[in-house]
Design a protein around this motif. Structure first.
Motif, PDB file in Angstrom:
ATOM      1  N   SER A   9     -77.085 -93.433 -83.796  1.00 58.86           N
ATOM      2  CA  SER A   9     -77.972 -94.420 -83.165  1.00 58.86           C
ATOM      3  C   SER A   9     -78.025 -95.745 -83.927  1.00 58.86           C
ATOM      4  CB  SER A   9     -79.377 -93.838 -83.013  1.00 58.86           C
ATOM      5  OG  SER A   9     -79.935 -93.578 -84.279  1.00 58.86           O
ATOM      6  N   SER A  10     -77.325 -95.822 -85.045  1.00 57.30           N
ATOM      7  CA  SER A  10     -77.332 -97.060 -85.841  1.00 57.30           C
ATOM      8  C   SER A  10     -76.449 -98.116 -85.198  1.00 57.30           C
ATOM      9  CB  SER A  10     -76.827 -96.768 -87.258  1.00 57.30           C
ATOM     10  OG  SER A  10     -75.430 -96.559 -87.238  1.00 57.30           O
ATOM     11  N   GLU A  11     -76.539 -99.322 -85.726  1.00 57.70           N
ATOM     12  CA  GLU A  11     -75.722-100.440 -85.259  1.00 57.70           C
ATOM     13  C   GLU A  11     -74.420-100.563 -86.066  1.00 57.70           C
ATOM     14  OE1 GLU A  11     -76.370-102.435 -82.604  1.00 57.70           O
ATOM     15  OE2 GLU A  11     -78.009-101.038 -82.226  1.00 57.70           O
ATOM     16  N   LEU A  12     -74.084 -99.543 -86.833  1.00 55.85           N
ATOM     17  CA  LEU A  12     -72.872 -99.582 -87.640  1.00 55.85           C
ATOM     18  C   LEU A  12     -71.625 -99.598 -86.759  1.00 55.85           C
ATOM     19  CD1 LEU A  12     -73.663 -96.916 -90.377  1.00 55.85           C
ATOM     20  CD2 LEU A  12     -73.384 -99.359 -90.735  1.00 55.85           C
ATOM     21  N   PRO A  13     -70.582-100.318 -87.189  1.00 51.07           N
ATOM     22  CA  PRO A  13     -69.325-100.262 -86.446  1.00 51.07           C
ATOM     23  C   PRO A  13     -68.697 -98.869 -86.571  1.00 51.07           C
ATOM     24  CG  PRO A  13     -69.166-101.780 -88.316  1.00 51.07           C
ATOM     25  CD  PRO A  13     -70.544-101.234 -88.314  1.00 51.07           C
ATOM     26  N   HIS A  14     -67.828 -98.538 -85.644  1.00 50.23           N
ATOM     27  CA  HIS A  14     -67.229 -97.200 -85.635  1.00 50.23           C
ATOM     28  C   HIS A  14     -66.453 -96.914 -86.917  1.00 50.23           C
ATOM     29  CE1 HIS A  14     -63.841 -99.591 -84.128  1.00 50.23           C
ATOM     30  NE2 HIS A  14     -63.076 -98.643 -84.598  1.00 50.23           N
ATOM     31  N   ARG A  15     -65.871 -97.933 -87.552  1.00 55.12           N
ATOM     32  CA  ARG A  15     -65.121 -97.706 -88.793  1.00 55.12           C
ATOM     33  C   ARG A  15     -66.043 -97.127 -89.868  1.00 55.12           C
ATOM     34  NH1 ARG A  15     -65.029-103.919 -89.153  1.00 55.12           N
ATOM     35  NH2 ARG A  15     -66.921-104.295 -90.349  1.00 55.12           N
ATOM     36  N   ALA A  16     -67.275 -97.654 -89.938  1.00 52.87           N
ATOM     37  CA  ALA A  16     -68.223 -97.187 -90.948  1.00 52.87           C
ATOM     38  C   ALA A  16     -68.688 -95.767 -90.644  1.00 52.87           C
ATOM     39  CB  ALA A  16     -69.417 -98.133 -91.032  1.00 52.87           C
ATOM     40  N   ARG A  17     -68.912 -95.468 -89.398  1.00 51.31           N
ATOM     41  CA  ARG A  17     -69.316 -94.114 -89.013  1.00 51.31           C
ATOM     42  C   ARG A  17     -68.225 -93.107 -89.376  1.00 51.31           C
ATOM     43  NH1 ARG A  17     -71.911 -95.239 -83.040  1.00 51.31           N
ATOM     44  NH2 ARG A  17     -73.278 -96.915 -83.748  1.00 51.31           N
ATOM     45  N   GLY A  38     -57.024 -95.495-100.824  1.00 47.39           N
ATOM     46  CA  GLY A  38     -55.747 -95.205-100.192  1.00 47.39           C
ATOM     47  C   GLY A  38     -55.718 -93.832 -99.527  1.00 47.39           C
ATOM     48  N   THR A  39     -56.348 -92.865-100.152  1.00 40.84           N
ATOM     49  CA  THR A  39     -56.411 -91.517 -99.582  1.00 40.84           C
ATOM     50  C   THR A  39     -57.244 -91.526 -98.307  1.00 40.84           C
ATOM     51  OG1 THR A  39     -56.215 -90.535-101.783  1.00 40.84           O
ATOM     52  CG2 THR A  39     -57.105 -89.131-100.032  1.00 40.84           C
ATOM     53  N   ILE A  40     -58.387 -92.178 -98.350  1.00 41.37           N
ATOM     54  CA  ILE A  40     -59.247 -92.269 -97.158  1.00 41.37           C
ATOM     55  C   ILE A  40     -58.464 -92.939 -96.033  1.00 41.37           C
ATOM     56  CG2 ILE A  40     -61.362 -93.240 -96.186  1.00 41.37           C
ATOM     57  CD1 ILE A  40     -62.495 -93.224 -99.096  1.00 41.37           C
ATOM     58  N   ALA A  41     -57.827 -94.057 -96.342  1.00 38.44           N
ATOM     59  CA  ALA A  41     -57.075 -94.817 -95.339  1.00 38.44           C
ATOM     60  C   ALA A  41     -55.955 -93.967 -94.731  1.00 38.44           C
ATOM     61  CB  ALA A  41     -56.506 -96.086 -95.953  1.00 38.44           C
ATOM     62  N   ARG A  42     -55.216 -93.293 -95.572  1.00 37.04           N
ATOM     63  CA  ARG A  42     -54.098 -92.482 -95.094  1.00 37.04           C
ATOM     64  C   ARG A  42     -54.576 -91.331 -94.210  1.00 37.04           C
ATOM     65  NH1 ARG A  42     -52.359 -91.214 -99.638  1.00 37.04           N
ATOM     66  NH2 ARG A  42     -53.198 -89.111 -99.786  1.00 37.04           N
ATOM     67  N   GLU A  43     -55.598 -90.629 -94.652  1.00 31.96           N
ATOM     68  CA  GLU A  43     -56.065 -89.461 -93.903  1.00 31.96           C
ATOM     69  C   GLU A  43     -56.771 -89.832 -92.606  1.00 31.96           C
ATOM     70  OE1 GLU A  43     -58.108 -86.701 -96.462  1.00 31.96           O
ATOM     71  OE2 GLU A  43     -56.273 -86.329 -97.611  1.00 31.96           O
ATOM     72  N   LEU A  44     -57.410 -91.008 -92.553  1.00 29.11           N
ATOM     73  CA  LEU A  44     -58.076 -91.452 -91.324  1.00 29.11           C
ATOM     74  C   LEU A  44     -57.178 -92.330 -90.465  1.00 29.11           C
ATOM     75  CD1 LEU A  44     -61.674 -92.286 -92.605  1.00 29.11           C
ATOM     76  CD2 LEU A  44     -60.909 -90.271 -91.330  1.00 29.11           C
ATOM     77  N   LEU A  46     -56.307 -95.438 -91.059  1.00 27.67           N
ATOM     78  CA  LEU A  46     -56.890 -96.773 -91.042  1.00 27.67           C
ATOM     79  C   LEU A  46     -56.230 -97.588 -92.144  1.00 27.67           C
ATOM     80  CD1 LEU A  46     -60.693 -95.804 -90.885  1.00 27.67           C
ATOM     81  CD2 LEU A  46     -59.285 -96.624 -88.988  1.00 27.67           C
ATOM     82  N   SER A  47     -56.361 -98.893 -92.081  1.00 26.48           N
ATOM     83  CA  SER A  47     -55.832 -99.722 -93.163  1.00 26.48           C
ATOM     84  C   SER A  47     -56.796 -99.671 -94.350  1.00 26.48           C
ATOM     85  CB  SER A  47     -55.656-101.167 -92.702  1.00 26.48           C
ATOM     86  OG  SER A  47     -56.918-101.791 -92.534  1.00 26.48           O
ATOM     87  N   ARG A  48     -56.270 -99.986 -95.518  1.00 26.75           N
ATOM     88  CA  ARG A  48     -57.126-100.033 -96.712  1.00 26.75           C
ATOM     89  C   ARG A  48     -58.236-101.066 -96.534  1.00 26.75           C
ATOM     90  NH1 ARG A  48     -55.381 -98.184-101.668  1.00 26.75           N
ATOM     91  NH2 ARG A  48     -56.287-100.022-102.643  1.00 26.75           N
ATOM     92  N   ARG A  53     -63.985-102.531 -95.738  1.00 17.15           N
ATOM     93  CA  ARG A  53     -65.048-103.136 -94.919  1.00 17.15           C
ATOM     94  C   ARG A  53     -66.069-102.076 -94.506  1.00 17.15           C
ATOM     95  NH1 ARG A  53     -60.658-106.014 -92.800  1.00 17.15           N
ATOM     96  NH2 ARG A  53     -60.524-104.625 -90.985  1.00 17.15           N
ATOM     97  N   ALA A  54     -65.610-100.888 -94.179  1.00 19.90           N
ATOM     98  CA  ALA A  54     -66.517 -99.804 -93.789  1.00 19.90           C
ATOM     99  C   ALA A  54     -67.446 -99.431 -94.942  1.00 19.90           C
ATOM    100  CB  ALA A  54     -65.720 -98.581 -93.337  1.00 19.90           C
ATOM    101  N   ILE A  55     -66.911 -99.380 -96.143  1.00 17.92           N
ATOM    102  CA  ILE A  55     -67.727 -99.049 -97.319  1.00 17.92           C
ATOM    103  C   ILE A  55     -68.772-100.131 -97.556  1.00 17.92           C
ATOM    104  CG2 ILE A  55     -67.651 -98.769 -99.838  1.00 17.92           C
ATOM    105  CD1 ILE A  55     -64.935 -97.271 -99.335  1.00 17.92           C
ATOM    106  N   ILE A  56     -68.397-101.379 -97.388  1.00 17.03           N
ATOM    107  CA  ILE A  56     -69.360-102.485 -97.518  1.00 17.03           C
ATOM    108  C   ILE A  56     -70.462-102.344 -96.466  1.00 17.03           C
ATOM    109  CG2 ILE A  56     -69.640-104.984 -97.214  1.00 17.03           C
ATOM    110  CD1 ILE A  56     -66.811-105.243 -98.538  1.00 17.03           C
ATOM    111  N   ASP A  57     -70.084-102.033 -95.220  1.00 19.81           N
ATOM    112  CA  ASP A  57     -71.070-101.814 -94.151  1.00 19.81           C
ATOM    113  C   ASP A  57     -72.042-100.700 -94.523  1.00 19.81           C
ATOM    114  OD1 ASP A  57     -69.821-103.728 -92.510  1.00 19.81           O
ATOM    115  OD2 ASP A  57     -68.613-102.209 -91.453  1.00 19.81           O
TER     116      ASP A  57
END
Length: 89
Positions: A9-17, A38-44, A46-48, A53-57
């Motif tokens: 229900s938050s206003e977070l972008p889908h990348r952050a969720r 790099g591990t997070i990016a590879r497994e999801l 997504l780009s690094r 940006r998701a972590i900052i959000d």
């Protein structure tokens, strides 16, 4: 009530969720984990940059805090992430 109800229900972008769910899945019972960007990016698949940006959000919205970890030689290691429960923040 589901574990991620407030996250959905938050206003977070889908990348952050997506990154929050990934970190939640890999965290210990205290909410700590330390996967590399790099591990997070590879497994999801997504780009690094998107992961960063998701972590900052997530930090801005109070869902996690991070702490830089260091190697014995003085070099940087992966960050330690501390997750706040999605429904209790």
């Amino acid at each position: 009530m589901g574990y991620f109800t407030s996250l959905y229900s938050s206003e977070l972008p889908h990348r952050a969720r997506t990154v929050y769910m990934y970190l939640s899945d890999r965290s210990d019972k205290e909410g700590r984990c330390y996967p590399a960007i790099g591990t997070i990016a590879r497994e999801l698949k997504l780009s690094r940059s998107t992961v960063k940006r998701a972590i900052i959000d997530l930090e801005k919205n109070g869902y996690l805090t991070k702490e830089q970890r260091w190697r014995e030689s003085g070099g940087k290691s992966s960050n330690m992430f501390y997750l706040k429960k999605a429904d209790t923040r």
